[in-house]
Design an enzyme around this catalytic site. Structure first.
Site, mmCIF file in Angstrom:
data_model
loop_
_atom_site.group_PDB
_atom_site.id
_atom_site.type_symbol
_atom_site.label_atom_id
_atom_site.label_comp_id
_atom_site.label_asym_id
_atom_site.label_seq_id
_atom_site.Cartn_x
_atom_site.Cartn_y
_atom_site.Cartn_z
ATOM 1 N N ARG A 96 0.842 -1.192 0.000
ATOM 2 C CA ARG A 96 0.000 0.000 0.000
ATOM 3 C C ARG A 96 0.878 1.242 0.000
ATOM 4 O O ARG A 96 1.959 1.238 0.585
ATOM 5 C CB ARG A 96 -0.876 0.030 1.251
ATOM 6 N N TYR A 246 -1.610 -3.473 -6.803
ATOM 7 C CA TYR A 246 -1.364 -4.300 -5.627
ATOM 8 C C TYR A 246 -2.398 -4.127 -4.505
ATOM 9 O O TYR A 246 -2.699 -3.007 -4.104
ATOM 10 C CB TYR A 246 0.035 -3.977 -5.045
ATOM 11 N N LYS A 255 -9.565 -1.758 1.717
ATOM 12 C CA LYS A 255 -9.274 -0.596 2.572
ATOM 13 C C LYS A 255 -10.049 0.645 2.121
ATOM 14 O O LYS A 255 -10.524 1.425 2.942
ATOM 15 C CB LYS A 255 -7.778 -0.303 2.568
ATOM 16 N N HIS A 275 -10.849 -1.703 11.533
ATOM 17 C CA HIS A 275 -9.773 -2.607 11.105
ATOM 18 C C HIS A 275 -9.668 -3.723 12.148
ATOM 19 O O HIS A 275 -8.740 -3.738 12.956
ATOM 20 C CB HIS A 275 -8.475 -1.783 11.036
ATOM 21 N N SER A 297 -1.549 -3.351 10.586
ATOM 22 C CA SER A 297 -1.274 -4.329 9.535
ATOM 23 C C SER A 297 -0.078 -5.203 9.904
ATOM 24 O O SER A 297 0.905 -4.718 10.466
ATOM 25 C CB SER A 297 -0.950 -3.597 8.237
ATOM 26 N N CYS A 299 0.395 -7.552 12.096
ATOM 27 C CA CYS A 299 0.696 -7.793 13.515
ATOM 28 C C CYS A 299 0.054 -9.094 13.994
ATOM 29 O O CYS A 299 -0.057 -9.320 15.196
ATOM 30 C CB CYS A 299 0.167 -6.656 14.383
ATOM 31 N N ASP A 322 -9.870 -9.182 9.080
ATOM 32 C CA ASP A 322 -9.288 -7.859 8.818
ATOM 33 C C ASP A 322 -10.232 -6.686 9.066
ATOM 34 O O ASP A 322 -9.790 -5.646 9.500
ATOM 35 C CB ASP A 322 -8.785 -7.806 7.363
ATOM 36 N N ARG A 419 1.668 -12.030 -0.329
ATOM 37 C CA ARG A 419 0.326 -12.334 0.194
ATOM 38 C C ARG A 419 -0.268 -13.621 -0.379
ATOM 39 O O ARG A 419 0.016 -13.990 -1.513
ATOM 40 C CB ARG A 419 -0.624 -11.182 -0.178
HETATM 41 C C1 OXD Z 1 -3.276 -4.301 5.600
HETATM 42 C C2 OXD Z 1 -3.948 -5.438 4.947
HETATM 43 O O1 OXD Z 1 -2.313 -3.751 5.037
HETATM 44 O O2 OXD Z 1 -4.869 -5.996 5.557
HETATM 45 O O3 OXD Z 1 -3.695 -3.946 6.712
HETATM 46 O O4 OXD Z 1 -3.617 -5.781 3.809
HETATM 47 MN MN MN Z 2 -5.426 -4.952 7.347
#
Ligand code: OXD
Ligand code: MN
Length: 636
Positions: A96, A246, A255, A275, A297, A299, A322, A419
């Site tokens: 991102r 991406y 998001k 989130h 993100s 974590c 998420d 991913r």
């Molecule tokens: C993030 C995702 O970056 O979920 O938080 O992809």
């Molecule tokens: Mn996320």
């Protein structure tokens, strides 16, 4: 706010299946709802694709697109599994891009808070409609030349649920189409839900690479990193994303829609778009409770959402990993949550049969892997799978390097933000109610981050206001999910710093205001930290499946058990109240609250919150900070 960047010329339909002179090569354009027809026609006129393809979500459609991508070399089939594919991006398009993500409103402070002079606001970037119009006029006209424009109807949340919302994404990327089919519910059924011109979120995405190509395309991954821009228009519920293919930059349901635009809708309508993962915990007595948990993100949200409990008799079910949309039920006052997504877009490195067997099992078929390595026998590989892969296995890395596993430890197979993208329904522990239109009732909300120092394993907020303050002071070590480099502990209030689509001060006030309605049954709020280190930089807590021990304590607290002690920073578990059978952990170190650390932390946090939000920082948060300082000063 007026819509910008739409052509002013009326669209004339030359024949049923043509828009101007651009053919509709699949689907019946005139059967689409009027509002959709109008907007798509404008987008077609603006982006000038070679054709228009109206998606229906069918398997034939997936086969056709997959075949195209295989032919072109963007995807490679992973022969070891059923319907799994690997894809490598241009190395300049791997995460991102927060620095290129904008919110556009007429009034600046509808988007961002009044930061103090001299402080660089990191809680969103605003641009005026006029300035943004120039940026988009420079990019969008003709941006899809020589490419197909796919029209993707999708629902965030179960189709037809009163908690769900509808979007339509137009894109020139068939990789995005395939991924959207996994991450959202793509179906022509959506059109009937827009029959009476109901609102939908307009999502325009282009790779920014019209044909003939002005630049060399790397890895068969068209993109335009120099000109990438991700733009949100919350007032008119619209997203425009240009230049990146991406993840969160291009799968606009995620998001952009489910957090930034939905967050603003939630503000207007009185609910939450967060989130957060959603999961249930059933204890050995068979009692089930649902929780929502928010972490920045990368974590471990996905790992926690699918945890394999290390304590016997407990079971976990996953609702989402998420994003959570939640609202208080008008009748019962319960907080009900849905997962608006239909898939998992998880960070691959570090995921394995020990850390997250359920995620591994979820992505054994019908999945797309981006920027991971490939084994010679057509399997996926990433850092973390070493113990499950025979030494000497030949790996082809995401950068195209070949090496044998174990021979050269400096070789990396995958990008750190590589991913897996897989359907949630394939998760072995997906909850039977994960698509319940009414959502699931939330008993506790957890916040957490990577805090190597000072922060105990778990803290319970004294009350709702204190919980909102705990969430506001959230910090975490940076990860590879965005473009940040180096390891630094960054503020990430509510784990929403990159994802709030309006003034962050108003966002915090929105949370505080839920207390005003006495009907609302406010869940307890907690803060957890799995990542505290000892003096030798070793984790003090084993994490993963052992996190059930903390969840168990949290659930017992929601049942009112007397197992917490007061501390200056919140309620902490009484010694012995967390089940540690079979573990050897240093309780005192794990739960300690170093006074000096917390005193300097609260000063730093206050300055940061005040610098960032200025007068928009709610008074209640200032009061919470003062109270916490006082408690710390008075503590022995
Ligand atoms: C993030 C995702 O970056 O979920 O938080 O992809
Ligand atoms: Mn996320």
């Amino acid at each position: 706010m007026e819509d910008i960047n739409v052509p002013f010329v009326e669209v004339h339909y030359v024949s049923i299946q043509k828009l101007g002179d651009i053919p509709v090569i699949k689907g019946d354009f005139h059967s689409l709802p009027n509002t959709v027809q109008k907007w798509v026609a404008q987008m077609v006129q603006l982006c000038t694709p070679r054709g228009v393809y109206i998606c229906d979500g069918s398997e034939e459609e997936a086969d056709m697109v997959t075949h195209k991508l295989l032919e072109r070399g963007t995807l490679t089939k992973l022969e070891k599994y059923e319907n799994n594919y690997i894809c490598w991006t241009d190395p300049r398009d791997v995460a991102r891009v927060e620095s290129k993500t904008f919110i556009v409103t007429d009034e600046k402070y509808a988007s961002v808070p009044h930061s103090r002079e001299g402080a660089k606001c990191v809680l969103g970037i605003w641009m005026s409609p006029d300035e943004m119009k120039k940026e988009l006029d420079d990019r969008l006209p003709g941006c899809m030349a020589g490419r197909m424009l796919y029209v993707i109807p999708f629902s965030m949340g179960p189709i037809g649920s009163p908690l769900s919302k509808i979007g339509v994404q137009v894109t020139d990327s068939n990789y995005v189409l395939l991924s959207m089919r996994i991450m959202t519910r793509v179906s022509s059924e959506i059109w009937s839900h827009l029959k009476h011109d109901e609102e939908f979120v307009k999502c325009l995405h282009s790779m920014g690479c019209p044909r003939p190509h002005a630049q060399k395309v790397v890895n068969n991954w068209p993109c335009n990193p120099e000109k990438t821009i991700i733009v949100h228009f919350p007032d008119i519920r619209k997203v425009i994303s240009y230049g990146s293919g991406y993840g969160g930059n291009s799968l606009l349901g995620k998001k952009c829609f489910a957090l930034r635009i939905a967050g603003r809708i939630a503000y207007d309508e009185g609910w939450f778009a967060e989130h957060m993962l959603i999961m249930s915990i059933t204890n050995p007595k068979g009692e089930e409770k649902f929780i929502a948990a928010s972490f920045p993100s990368a974590c471990g949200k996905t790992n926690l959402a699918m945890l394999m409990p290390a304590m016997p008799g407990y079971s976990i079910k996953c609702v989402g990993d998420d994003i959570a949309w939640m609202r208080f039920d008008k009748e019962t006052g319960e907080l009900r949550a849905i997962n608006p997504e239909a898939g998992f877009f998880g960070v691959a490195p570090g995921t394995n049969m020990k850390t997250n067997p359920n995620a591994m099992l979820t992505c054994m078929k019908n999945s797309i892997f981006t920027n991971v390595g490939e084994t010679a026998d057509g399997g996926f590989f990433w850092e973390g799978l070493e113990d499950e892969t025979p030494p000497g296995t030949e790996i082809l890395s995401w950068t195209g390097e070949r090496y044998k596993l174990g021979e050269d430890k400096t070789k990396k197979s995958s990008h750190p933000n590589a991913r897996f993208c897989c359907p949630a329904r394939q998760c072995p522990i997906i909850h039977s109610k994960w698509e319940d239109p009414a959502g699931v009732p939330i008993s506790a909300i957890i916040f957490g981050g990577r805090r190597p120092e000072g922060v105990p394993l778990v803290i319970e907020a004294f009350d709702w206001k204190h919980g909102v303050f705990l969430a506001s002071q959230l910090k975490s070590e940076t990860t590879a999910a965005a473009e940040h480099t180096g390891k630094q502990v960054m503020h990430d209030p509510f784990a929403m710093r990159p994802f709030v689509g309006y003034n962050f001060g108003r966002y915090i006030q929105h949370w505080l205001d839920f207390e005003k309605d006495p009907k609302n049954k406010l869940p307890k709020i907690f803060h957890v930290n799995w990542f505290r280190l000892d003096e030798n930089n070793k984790f003090l807590w084993p994490g993963f499946g052992d996190n059930i021990r903390v969840l168990d304590w949290i659930i017992r607290r929601t049942n009112g058990e007397d197992i917490a002690d007061l501390s200056p920073v919140g309620l902490l578990p009484k010694k012995g109240s967390i089940n540690l059978d079979g573990l050897s952990v240093d309780w005192d170190k794990l739960l300690s609250i170093p006074k000096d650390y917390w005193l300097s932390d609260i000063e730093e946090t206050y300055k940061w919150l005040d610098d960032q939000m200025g007068d928009d920082l709610p008074q209640e948060i200032r009061e919470q900070i003062e109270k916490q300082k006082q408690r710390l000063v008075e503590a022995k």
